[in-house]
Design an enzyme around this catalytic site. Structure first.
Site, PDB file in Angstrom:
ATOM      1  N   HIS A  55      69.599  14.242 -12.412  1.00 63.26           N
ATOM      2  CA  HIS A  55      70.144  13.264 -11.450  1.00 63.26           C
ATOM      3  C   HIS A  55      70.885  13.982 -10.322  1.00 63.26           C
ATOM      4  O   HIS A  55      71.988  14.493 -10.503  1.00 63.26           O
ATOM      5  CB  HIS A  55      71.088  12.298 -12.147  1.00 63.26           C
ATOM      6  CG  HIS A  55      71.532  11.153 -11.279  1.00 63.26           C
ATOM      7  ND1 HIS A  55      71.270   9.831 -11.594  1.00 63.26           N
ATOM      8  CD2 HIS A  55      72.217  11.122 -10.108  1.00 63.26           C
ATOM      9  CE1 HIS A  55      71.768   9.052 -10.654  1.00 63.26           C
ATOM     10  NE2 HIS A  55      72.362   9.813  -9.735  1.00 63.26           N
ATOM     11  N   HIS A  57      71.322  13.777  -5.727  1.00 67.20           N
ATOM     12  CA  HIS A  57      70.946  13.202  -4.430  1.00 67.20           C
ATOM     13  C   HIS A  57      70.767  14.374  -3.472  1.00 67.20           C
ATOM     14  O   HIS A  57      71.725  14.815  -2.829  1.00 67.20           O
ATOM     15  CB  HIS A  57      72.038  12.266  -3.916  1.00 67.20           C
ATOM     16  CG  HIS A  57      72.293  11.092  -4.812  1.00 67.20           C
ATOM     17  ND1 HIS A  57      71.902   9.817  -4.494  1.00 67.20           N
ATOM     18  CD2 HIS A  57      72.884  11.004  -6.034  1.00 67.20           C
ATOM     19  CE1 HIS A  57      72.247   8.987  -5.473  1.00 67.20           C
ATOM     20  NE2 HIS A  57      72.848   9.694  -6.428  1.00 67.20           N
ATOM     21  N   GLN A 150      70.157   2.783  -1.436  1.00 63.14           N
ATOM     22  CA  GLN A 150      71.611   2.950  -1.454  1.00 63.14           C
ATOM     23  C   GLN A 150      72.367   1.703  -1.020  1.00 63.14           C
ATOM     24  O   GLN A 150      73.431   1.398  -1.531  1.00 63.14           O
ATOM     25  CB  GLN A 150      71.999   4.137  -0.549  1.00 63.14           C
ATOM     26  CG  GLN A 150      73.483   4.383  -0.411  1.00 63.14           C
ATOM     27  CD  GLN A 150      74.130   4.889  -1.692  1.00 63.14           C
ATOM     28  OE1 GLN A 150      74.056   6.042  -2.025  1.00 63.14           O
ATOM     29  NE2 GLN A 150      74.782   3.995  -2.424  1.00 63.14           N
ATOM     30  N   HIS A 208      70.489   3.186 -10.377  1.00 61.87           N
ATOM     31  CA  HIS A 208      71.950   3.328 -10.331  1.00 61.87           C
ATOM     32  C   HIS A 208      72.493   2.013 -10.864  1.00 61.87           C
ATOM     33  O   HIS A 208      72.463   0.999 -10.170  1.00 61.87           O
ATOM     34  CB  HIS A 208      72.425   3.569  -8.901  1.00 61.87           C
ATOM     35  CG  HIS A 208      72.353   5.003  -8.500  1.00 61.87           C
ATOM     36  ND1 HIS A 208      71.175   5.684  -8.440  1.00 61.87           N
ATOM     37  CD2 HIS A 208      73.325   5.895  -8.176  1.00 61.87           C
ATOM     38  CE1 HIS A 208      71.418   6.942  -8.090  1.00 61.87           C
ATOM     39  NE2 HIS A 208      72.715   7.099  -7.919  1.00 61.87           N
ATOM     40  N   GLU A 211      77.582   1.164 -11.544  1.00 62.75           N
ATOM     41  CA  GLU A 211      78.480   2.281 -11.239  1.00 62.75           C
ATOM     42  C   GLU A 211      79.741   1.711 -10.580  1.00 62.75           C
ATOM     43  O   GLU A 211      79.941   1.792  -9.372  1.00 62.75           O
ATOM     44  CB  GLU A 211      77.805   3.294 -10.319  1.00 62.75           C
ATOM     45  CG  GLU A 211      78.627   4.570 -10.144  1.00 62.75           C
ATOM     46  CD  GLU A 211      78.038   5.542  -9.133  1.00 62.75           C
ATOM     47  OE1 GLU A 211      77.102   5.168  -8.395  1.00 62.75           O
ATOM     48  OE2 GLU A 211      78.537   6.688  -9.071  1.00 62.75           O
ATOM     49  N   ASP A 307      74.656  14.861  -9.898  1.00 63.62           N
ATOM     50  CA  ASP A 307      74.828  13.755  -8.953  1.00 63.62           C
ATOM     51  C   ASP A 307      74.819  14.238  -7.511  1.00 63.62           C
ATOM     52  O   ASP A 307      73.970  13.830  -6.748  1.00 63.62           O
ATOM     53  CB  ASP A 307      76.079  12.913  -9.256  1.00 63.62           C
ATOM     54  CG  ASP A 307      75.939  11.465  -8.791  1.00 63.62           C
ATOM     55  OD1 ASP A 307      74.812  11.049  -8.483  1.00 63.62           O
ATOM     56  OD2 ASP A 307      76.965  10.757  -8.757  1.00 63.62           O
ATOM     57  N   TRP A 313      80.319  12.028  -1.613  1.00 62.07           N
ATOM     58  CA  TRP A 313      80.790  11.617  -2.935  1.00 62.07           C
ATOM     59  C   TRP A 313      81.330  12.770  -3.768  1.00 62.07           C
ATOM     60  O   TRP A 313      81.807  12.563  -4.876  1.00 62.07           O
ATOM     61  CB  TRP A 313      79.664  10.930  -3.705  1.00 62.07           C
ATOM     62  CG  TRP A 313      79.160   9.700  -3.020  1.00 62.07           C
ATOM     63  CD1 TRP A 313      79.693   8.455  -3.115  1.00 62.07           C
ATOM     64  CD2 TRP A 313      78.029   9.602  -2.142  1.00 62.07           C
ATOM     65  NE1 TRP A 313      78.956   7.586  -2.348  1.00 62.07           N
ATOM     66  CE2 TRP A 313      77.944   8.254  -1.747  1.00 62.07           C
ATOM     67  CE3 TRP A 313      77.074  10.505  -1.654  1.00 62.07           C
ATOM     68  CZ2 TRP A 313      76.936   7.798  -0.874  1.00 62.07           C
ATOM     69  CZ3 TRP A 313      76.094  10.057  -0.799  1.00 62.07           C
ATOM     70  CH2 TRP A 313      76.029   8.715  -0.414  1.00 62.07           C
TER      71      TRP A 313
HETATM   72  N1  17E Z   1      75.266   7.026  -4.236  1.00 65.14           N
HETATM   73  C1  17E Z   1      75.723   6.203  -5.205  1.00 65.14           C
HETATM   74  O1  17E Z   1      75.490   4.995  -5.130  1.00 65.14           O
HETATM   75  N2  17E Z   1      76.388   6.718  -6.244  1.00 65.14           N
HETATM   76  C2  17E Z   1      76.645   8.001  -6.331  1.00 65.14           C
HETATM   77  N3  17E Z   1      77.322   8.479  -7.361  1.00 65.14           N
HETATM   78  C3  17E Z   1      76.182   8.877  -5.315  1.00 65.14           C
HETATM   79  C4  17E Z   1      75.487   8.337  -4.281  1.00 65.14           C
HETATM   80  C5  17E Z   1      76.451  10.321  -5.406  1.00 65.14           C
HETATM   81 FE   FE2 Z   2      73.806   8.997  -8.340  1.00 66.68          FE
END
Ligand code: 17E
Ligand code: FE2
Length: 411
Positions: A55, A57, A150, A208, A211, A307, A313
């Site tokens: 995982h 980005h 996103q 995702h 989160e 990540d 982030w």
């Molecule tokens: N985008 C997101 O939605 N969540 C994350 N942890 C990262 C990007 C890194």
């Molecule tokens: Fe992520």
């Protein structure tokens, strides 16, 4: 080629690895080098299959502070900062940054990377760059590309069409972000849409999922149910699932049955989620990492990911998966000796399972000769001492190397 005297995890004594035509031809103690055969003595060092980044980005790596830093440290400010940087993307910019990080990760023994790529961009610039790199780098690293919305599927203009376009262009996996959608209804709708798209196109899925530190964020039950009903099972991954940290135990216990039935995989990102989560708590302050120990005990596959690296982030990071495991074991309280000895699995075999790598992965006769040799006699020592990966082989070719670290007290 003969690599002599390696230690393999869970196997007594040293063995030799013979590689012929890029494949493991023999794995036995005391193999004799034949006339003219290239050979290297590993002197008892640990060999593992390559590390698998399950995982990351890659589209946002090395953009921290451009044009502004994430001051609050929340996921949501990160998304705002990234939206500003996203405006400036070009294919050349993405490729330059990703080329750097992929090589950096290669020196840490990574040969497989699942990257999320933001497709909430009408031009799909990052996706186009990553699709080119997937081909250009294929001899050195296997890139798996997740079409990651996103800013939402139902909550972003033309979100559904962008997801379909990403699938048309060749993404390997379909993503979603239910906790970021405007409403619970959109969260469910976006998951249904994503599951149907993956099902129709025969693609993998990596969502995702939840989160957020909101115990009412329950995208996971919808994802697991659809995965179960559509028979997608182990082709599906739920990433982050940090809300599970906040679920009450009665709900979690009920949920666990469904998770087991569904056969889906989980990815925790312990470095980044301990940084992003709990930000609006006072005290006690939640850790915000999913229930790795309990999922693992229930026989569910969990892997660990980086990540992100130096982006909105995460201001830090090199892409060394050892750091992820080191921190991950502390924060999930898996510090038993046996747990630590096995913990490479979060970034080797378990991560390979998340990526659906199948029977090509692993140090076994007949499989592609892909492996790394660490400067330590065991994973326990490698983890503790951050041992360098001295050599990384892919199909018998040396693709990255480093020197042993020299440290001495001068008294
Ligand atoms: N985008 C997101 O939605 N969540 C994350 N942890 C990262 C990007 C890194
Ligand atoms: Fe992520």
């Amino acid at each position: 080629m003969l690599i002599r005297n390696v230690t393999l995890p869970g196997r007594e004594g040293r063995v030799d690895l013979r590689v012929t035509d890029g494949v493991f031809a023999a794995i036995d103690p005391g193999l004799a080098a034949s006339e003219g055969e290239e050979s290297w003595d590993a002197e008892g060092r640990l060999a593992l299959p390559p590390f698998v980044e399950s995982h990351i980005h890659l589209d946002s790596v090395l953009t921290a502070g451009e044009p502004a830093w994430n001051q609050s440290g929340t996921l949501f400010e990160g998304i705002e900062r990234w939206a500003e940087r996203k405006e400036l993307l070009t294919v050349a910019d993405v490729k330059a940054r990703v080329n750097r990080v992929v090589r950096q990760q290669a020196t840490f023994g990574v040969q497989y990377i699942r990257t999320h790529v933001d497709v909430t961009d009408p031009d799909l610039t990052a996706l186009r760059a990553l699709l080119e790199l997937r081909e250009e780098l294929a001899d050195f690293v296997t890139l798996q590309i997740v079409a990651f919305p996103q800013e939402g599927i139902c909550s972003f203009p033309d979100g559904r069409a962008l997801m379909e376009k990403a699938a048309d262009l060749g993404a390997d996996a379909i993503g979603a972000i239910p906790h970021f959608e405007f409403t619970r209804e959109y969260a469910v709708e976006s998951l249904n849409f994503a599951c149907d798209l993956a099902h129709e196109r025969g693609l993998l899925m990596d969502v995702h999922c939840d989160e957020i530190d909101d115990e009412a964020s329950r995208g996971l039950e919808t994802l697991a149910t659809r995965a179960y009903e559509l028979g997608l099972g182990s082709r599906v991954t739920a990433s982050h699932t940090t809300a599970m940290h906040s679920y009450n135990n009665a709900y979690f216990t009920r949920l666990l049955r469904l998770l087991r039935l569904s056969g889906i995989n989980f990815v925790a990102n312990p470095l980044v989620n301990t940084h992003l989560q709990g930000r609006i708590d006072t005290y006690p302050k939640r850790r915000g990492v999913t229930r790795v120990k309990e999922l693992t005990a229930a026989g569910i596959n969990v892997s660990f990911g980086t990540d992100d690296i130096q982006d909105p982030w995460n201001p830090l990071g090199t892409g060394n998966l050892r750091d992820v495991v080191f921190h991950g074991m502390y924060v999930t309280q898996q510090m038993g000796y046996g747990e630590l000895c096995d913990s490479h699995r979060f970034v080797t075999h378990n991560a390979a399972r998340t990526l659906n790598l199948g029977d090509d992965y692993g140090i076994e006769v007949g499989r592609p000769a892909r492996f790394v040799v660490l400067d330590a006699p065991s994973w326990f020592d490698a983890l503790n001492w951050n041992a360098p990966v001295l050599r990384s082989y892919r199909d018998g070719r040396l693709i990255a190397r480093s020197e042993p670290a020299v440290r001495e007290a001068l008294f």
